[in-house]
Scaffold this motif. Structure first.
Motif, PDB file in Angstrom:
ATOM      1  N   LEU A   1       1.210   2.201  -0.985  1.00 34.45           N
ATOM      2  CA  LEU A   1       0.804   3.124  -2.048  1.00 34.45           C
ATOM      3  C   LEU A   1       1.823   4.247  -2.242  1.00 34.45           C
ATOM      4  O   LEU A   1       2.110   4.644  -3.372  1.00 34.45           O
ATOM      5  N   SER A   2       2.389   4.732  -1.170  1.00 34.08           N
ATOM      6  CA  SER A   2       3.433   5.757  -1.276  1.00 34.08           C
ATOM      7  C   SER A   2       4.694   5.175  -1.906  1.00 34.08           C
ATOM      8  O   SER A   2       5.402   5.861  -2.641  1.00 34.08           O
TER       9      SER A   2
ATOM     10  N   VAL B   1       4.826   2.986  -4.231  1.00 35.03           N
ATOM     11  CA  VAL B   1       4.640   2.893  -5.677  1.00 35.03           C
ATOM     12  C   VAL B   1       5.147   4.170  -6.352  1.00 35.03           C
ATOM     13  O   VAL B   1       5.874   4.115  -7.349  1.00 35.03           O
ATOM     14  N   ILE B   2       4.800   5.306  -5.800  1.00 35.91           N
ATOM     15  CA  ILE B   2       5.258   6.580  -6.361  1.00 35.91           C
ATOM     16  C   ILE B   2       6.761   6.732  -6.133  1.00 35.91           C
ATOM     17  O   ILE B   2       7.502   7.118  -7.037  1.00 35.91           O
ATOM     18  N   GLY B   3       7.212   6.426  -4.934  1.00 36.18           N
ATOM     19  CA  GLY B   3       8.630   6.551  -4.610  1.00 36.18           C
ATOM     20  C   GLY B   3       9.507   5.666  -5.474  1.00 36.18           C
ATOM     21  O   GLY B   3      10.619   6.051  -5.852  1.00 36.18           O
ATOM     22  N   LEU B   4       9.027   4.492  -5.811  1.00 33.61           N
ATOM     23  CA  LEU B   4       9.792   3.580  -6.658  1.00 33.61           C
ATOM     24  C   LEU B   4       9.995   4.172  -8.049  1.00 33.61           C
ATOM     25  O   LEU B   4      11.086   4.087  -8.615  1.00 33.61           O
TER      26      LEU B   4
ATOM     27  N   THR C   1      11.909   8.118   1.013  1.00 38.51           N
ATOM     28  CA  THR C   1      11.331   9.423   1.360  1.00 38.51           C
ATOM     29  C   THR C   1       9.827   9.415   1.166  1.00 38.51           C
ATOM     30  O   THR C   1       9.077   9.864   2.039  1.00 38.51           O
ATOM     31  N   HIS C   2       9.376   8.900   0.032  1.00 39.86           N
ATOM     32  CA  HIS C   2       7.937   8.860  -0.231  1.00 39.86           C
ATOM     33  C   HIS C   2       7.210   7.954   0.765  1.00 39.86           C
ATOM     34  O   HIS C   2       6.119   8.281   1.238  1.00 39.86           O
ATOM     35  N   MET C   3       7.837   6.838   1.091  1.00 43.30           N
ATOM     36  CA  MET C   3       7.215   5.934   2.059  1.00 43.30           C
ATOM     37  C   MET C   3       7.100   6.597   3.430  1.00 43.30           C
ATOM     38  O   MET C   3       6.076   6.467   4.107  1.00 43.30           O
TER      39      MET C   3
ATOM     40  N   ALA D   1       2.150  12.029  -2.073  1.00 48.47           N
ATOM     41  CA  ALA D   1       2.329  10.893  -1.168  1.00 48.47           C
ATOM     42  C   ALA D   1       1.701  11.184   0.193  1.00 48.47           C
ATOM     43  O   ALA D   1       1.107  10.303   0.822  1.00 48.47           O
ATOM     44  N   ALA D   2       1.798  12.430   0.628  1.00 47.67           N
ATOM     45  CA  ALA D   2       1.161  12.819   1.895  1.00 47.67           C
ATOM     46  C   ALA D   2      -0.355  12.749   1.774  1.00 47.67           C
ATOM     47  O   ALA D   2      -1.040  12.305   2.698  1.00 47.67           O
ATOM     48  N   ALA D   3      -0.887  13.175   0.648  1.00 51.45           N
ATOM     49  CA  ALA D   3      -2.343  13.101   0.444  1.00 51.45           C
ATOM     50  C   ALA D   3      -2.802  11.650   0.412  1.00 51.45           C
ATOM     51  O   ALA D   3      -3.842  11.300   0.983  1.00 51.45           O
ATOM     52  N   ILE D   4      -2.026  10.790  -0.232  1.00 47.69           N
ATOM     53  CA  ILE D   4      -2.369   9.370  -0.295  1.00 47.69           C
ATOM     54  C   ILE D   4      -2.280   8.749   1.093  1.00 47.69           C
ATOM     55  O   ILE D   4      -3.151   7.976   1.497  1.00 47.69           O
TER      56      ILE D   4
END
Length: 158
Positions: free
Chosen positions: A33-34, A36-39, A52-54, A121-124
């Motif tokens: 899920l993280s 997805v945002i990082g991509l 980084t997001h992952m 991403a941290a919240a997810i």
């Protein structure tokens, strides 16, 4: 020597109050899920991208799983645990990291959305680590809506 081997065997036995299949699914879920945002951030060539997001989502998930593991252990009556502190620690740590991405140059603020996406991403990762999949999935979908759809809407309005 046998005592040392027994100690080492116990140390690395993977003992946890949480079942390994649950731990694995939560960690992998936070990672995906993280990602997805990082991509999306990576595709738009922002400072904090896929890796980084992952890593932020993975770290948040690990902290949650560790907190849940601690809550499930029996320490007797002498120890009091506050699981809310874990969320505060993740929030504070990632806010510091995200703030480092925000820069002010030539009268413009840059990196604000990327910093906010790291915080999300941290919240997810936290939601995935706690097993609250509805929040993790919905937040991921809504983040894509905000950074993709609303960005094109903003461009048309300007």
């Amino acid at each position: 020597m046998d005592d040392y081997l027994t100690l080492l065997s116990n140390e690395f036995s993977g003992h946890s109050t949480l079942p390994w299949p649950i731990v694995s699914v939560r960690i992998l879920g936070a990672l995906v899920l993280s990602a997805v945002i990082g991509l999306e951030r990576e595709r738009n060539d922002h400072a904090a991208g896929l890796r980084t997001h992952m890593l932020v989502g993975l770290a948040a998930s690990c902290y949650c799983l560790l907190a849940l593991d601690l809550v499930g252990r029996d320490f007797g009556d002498d120890v009091r645990l506050d699981p809310i502190r874990m969320i505060e620690a993740v929030t504070g740590g990632v806010a510091f990291l995200a703030a480092g991405l925000i820069v002010f140059t030539r009268g413009e603020v840059k990196g604000l959305t990327t910093g906010a996406s790291l915080w999300l991403a941290a919240a997810i990762g936290t939601a995935a680590g706690l097993g609250v999949w509805s929040i993790a999935a919905l937040a991921t979908l809504l983040s894509l809506f905000v950074v993709k759809v609303l960005k094109s809407f903003e461009s048309r309005v300007k």
